[in-house]
Design a protein around this motif. Sequence first.
Motif, PDB file in Angstrom:
ATOM      1  N   VAL A 115      13.663  -0.408   4.629  1.00 21.96           N
ATOM      2  CA  VAL A 115      13.310   0.968   4.996  1.00 21.96           C
ATOM      3  C   VAL A 115      14.465   1.919   4.677  1.00 21.96           C
ATOM      4  N   ARG A 116      15.678   1.516   5.023  1.00 20.71           N
ATOM      5  CA  ARG A 116      16.851   2.373   4.782  1.00 20.71           C
ATOM      6  C   ARG A 116      17.081   2.609   3.294  1.00 20.71           C
ATOM      7  N   LEU A 117      17.013   1.564   2.511  1.00 20.66           N
ATOM      8  CA  LEU A 117      17.277   1.707   1.086  1.00 20.66           C
ATOM      9  C   LEU A 117      16.184   2.516   0.393  1.00 20.66           C
ATOM     10  N   ALA A 118      14.939   2.358   0.827  1.00 20.75           N
ATOM     11  CA  ALA A 118      13.865   3.170   0.254  1.00 20.75           C
ATOM     12  C   ALA A 118      14.071   4.641   0.573  1.00 20.75           C
ATOM     13  N   GLU A 119      14.604   4.933   1.756  1.00 24.34           N
ATOM     14  CA  GLU A 119      14.882   6.330   2.113  1.00 24.34           C
ATOM     15  C   GLU A 119      16.071   6.859   1.318  1.00 24.34           C
ATOM     16  N   GLN A 120      17.107   6.044   1.168  1.00 28.07           N
ATOM     17  CA  GLN A 120      18.295   6.477   0.429  1.00 28.07           C
ATOM     18  C   GLN A 120      18.013   6.684  -1.055  1.00 28.07           C
ATOM     19  N   HIS A 121      17.124   5.862  -1.608  1.00 25.84           N
ATOM     20  CA  HIS A 121      16.818   5.916  -3.042  1.00 25.84           C
ATOM     21  C   HIS A 121      15.349   6.287  -3.246  1.00 25.84           C
ATOM     22  N   ALA A 122      14.882   7.280  -2.504  1.00 21.10           N
ATOM     23  CA  ALA A 122      13.467   7.648  -2.531  1.00 21.10           C
ATOM     24  C   ALA A 122      13.017   7.970  -3.957  1.00 21.10           C
ATOM     25  N   ASN A 135       8.299  -9.698   4.897  1.00 19.46           N
ATOM     26  CA  ASN A 135       9.280  -8.631   5.096  1.00 19.46           C
ATOM     27  C   ASN A 135       8.740  -7.275   4.666  1.00 19.46           C
ATOM     28  N   LEU A 136       8.011  -7.253   3.564  1.00 19.67           N
ATOM     29  CA  LEU A 136       7.448  -5.995   3.081  1.00 19.67           C
ATOM     30  C   LEU A 136       6.423  -5.453   4.065  1.00 19.67           C
ATOM     31  N   ALA A 137       5.590  -6.334   4.625  1.00 19.57           N
ATOM     32  CA  ALA A 137       4.600  -5.906   5.612  1.00 19.57           C
ATOM     33  C   ALA A 137       5.280  -5.370   6.867  1.00 19.57           C
ATOM     34  N   LEU A 138       6.353  -6.013   7.294  1.00 16.35           N
ATOM     35  CA  LEU A 138       7.088  -5.537   8.471  1.00 16.35           C
ATOM     36  C   LEU A 138       7.738  -4.180   8.210  1.00 16.35           C
ATOM     37  N   ALA A 139       8.223  -3.968   6.994  1.00 16.46           N
ATOM     38  CA  ALA A 139       8.797  -2.661   6.640  1.00 16.46           C
ATOM     39  C   ALA A 139       7.717  -1.587   6.653  1.00 16.46           C
ATOM     40  N   VAL A 140       6.520  -1.920   6.172  1.00 15.20           N
ATOM     41  CA  VAL A 140       5.396  -0.976   6.212  1.00 15.20           C
ATOM     42  C   VAL A 140       5.055  -0.622   7.650  1.00 15.20           C
ATOM     43  N   ARG A 141       5.035  -1.626   8.517  1.00 10.41           N
ATOM     44  CA  ARG A 141       4.763  -1.367   9.936  1.00 10.41           C
ATOM     45  C   ARG A 141       5.874  -0.537  10.583  1.00 10.41           C
ATOM     46  N   ARG A 142       7.106  -0.786  10.179  1.00 10.68           N
ATOM     47  CA  ARG A 142       8.246  -0.084  10.760  1.00 10.68           C
ATOM     48  C   ARG A 142       8.237   1.398  10.380  1.00 10.68           C
ATOM     49  N   ASP A 143       7.889   1.692   9.139  1.00 13.01           N
ATOM     50  CA  ASP A 143       7.931   3.078   8.653  1.00 13.01           C
ATOM     51  C   ASP A 143       6.732   3.319   7.741  1.00 13.01           C
ATOM     52  N   PRO A 144       5.742   4.074   8.200  1.00 11.36           N
ATOM     53  CA  PRO A 144       4.552   4.328   7.374  1.00 11.36           C
ATOM     54  C   PRO A 144       4.867   5.002   6.038  1.00 11.36           C
ATOM     55  N   ALA A 145       6.029   5.662   5.933  1.00 13.42           N
ATOM     56  CA  ALA A 145       6.403   6.317   4.682  1.00 13.42           C
ATOM     57  C   ALA A 145       7.141   5.386   3.723  1.00 13.42           C
ATOM     58  N   VAL A 184       0.402  -5.105   2.518  1.00 12.22           N
ATOM     59  CA  VAL A 184       1.145  -4.514   1.401  1.00 12.22           C
ATOM     60  C   VAL A 184       0.185  -3.851   0.411  1.00 12.22           C
ATOM     61  N   LEU A 185      -0.923  -4.504   0.119  1.00  9.58           N
ATOM     62  CA  LEU A 185      -1.887  -3.934  -0.821  1.00  9.58           C
ATOM     63  C   LEU A 185      -2.520  -2.658  -0.297  1.00  9.58           C
ATOM     64  N   ASP A 186      -2.624  -2.541   1.017  1.00 11.86           N
ATOM     65  CA  ASP A 186      -3.237  -1.357   1.629  1.00 11.86           C
ATOM     66  C   ASP A 186      -2.239  -0.240   1.928  1.00 11.86           C
ATOM     67  N   ALA A 187      -0.955  -0.474   1.653  1.00 14.73           N
ATOM     68  CA  ALA A 187       0.097   0.418   2.163  1.00 14.73           C
ATOM     69  C   ALA A 187       0.285   1.693   1.350  1.00 14.73           C
ATOM     70  N   GLY A 188      -0.202   1.733   0.125  1.00 14.77           N
ATOM     71  CA  GLY A 188      -0.061   2.937  -0.680  1.00 14.77           C
ATOM     72  C   GLY A 188       1.187   2.985  -1.542  1.00 14.77           C
ATOM     73  N   PHE A 189       1.667   1.835  -2.001  1.00 14.60           N
ATOM     74  CA  PHE A 189       2.777   1.843  -2.961  1.00 14.60           C
ATOM     75  C   PHE A 189       2.324   2.556  -4.234  1.00 14.60           C
ATOM     76  N   PRO A 190       3.164   3.445  -4.780  1.00 16.94           N
ATOM     77  CA  PRO A 190       2.765   4.158  -6.002  1.00 16.94           C
ATOM     78  C   PRO A 190       2.473   3.230  -7.167  1.00 16.94           C
ATOM     79  N   SER A 191       3.185   2.097  -7.214  1.00 12.54           N
ATOM     80  CA  SER A 191       2.971   1.136  -8.299  1.00 12.54           C
ATOM     81  C   SER A 191       3.214  -0.269  -7.779  1.00 12.54           C
TER      82      SER A 191
END
Length: 316
Positions: A115-122, A135-145, A184-191
Amino acid sequence: MSGHPDGPGLPLVIDTDTAADDCFALLVGLLDPRADLRAITMVAGNVGFDQQVENAFLTLELAGRAGQVPVHRGARQPLVQPWISAEEVHGDGAGGLRRTGDDRPDAEPAQDALVRLAEQHAGELTVVAIGPLTNLALAVRRDPAFASRVRELVVMGGSLNGRGNVTPAAEYNIHVDPEAAQIVLDAGFPSIRFVTWDPLSLQHAVFDAGRIERIRRLGTPLGDFFVRANQASFDFDVAMGVGGSVHCDTLAVLLALDPALAEVERRYDVAVELAGTHTRGATVFDWHAPRGGNATAIERIDGERLFEYVLRLLSR
């Protein structure tokens, strides 16, 4: 290849269950000058969790990068079901090799680091997931963005044609935590780009005995490590009729750095079967893609180019 770049490379996180091919995938992230590996995040998968962490630190040492890239411990169990080991495939994942240093994992949990690195390197961060997607699913749950901030997620997992490697229908990384994969598939990753087990990996990422012998003849420390750590997987895959060891994790990281390696790719609507008696963990790639597709599957790469790249990497 001249080693880690002096200038900025692609901001990268590798989420891994480090054993054999995962170790070699880490070498790509650690040594390719196009990569700026910001973190290694650990997820329950191939072998015992603590052994996976040891294997990650061993790989850092062998790459000459000890102490330079943080290792973050993540989920030790899938979201719903018990952990499913693949130790019968990988052994300890390192051919019995042990590291000499005493570096320890970072105190920050993997999902928080993501979550932190995605925010730092948005809009710039690439995440390559070469283990189960917990881990990716937990990050999605932690921060919807979180998902929207990741430039690209490359997933090694699934099968385009319903052929599994753990069950008749399910590939290991998805089978271990299918609920996480669907989140993860439902989370809205741009790619999201999939490096599938079948047909892509089985057709284009297999190193047969001749290729392994060419690596052995390099006589380098990295080449020797590859051969030793790969032996258990090679023996297992050959016994299963594959014809050599499969290097889909290495391929996934290389594709993140060199998208042009993909010769054919196609959009799909992808879902994970969560309830089937015989098909739980199977990936369903709907080629109609009526909604325009939520992911891309890479369908063909230049397998000889992949092997020659690995050969150059290991000849350092």
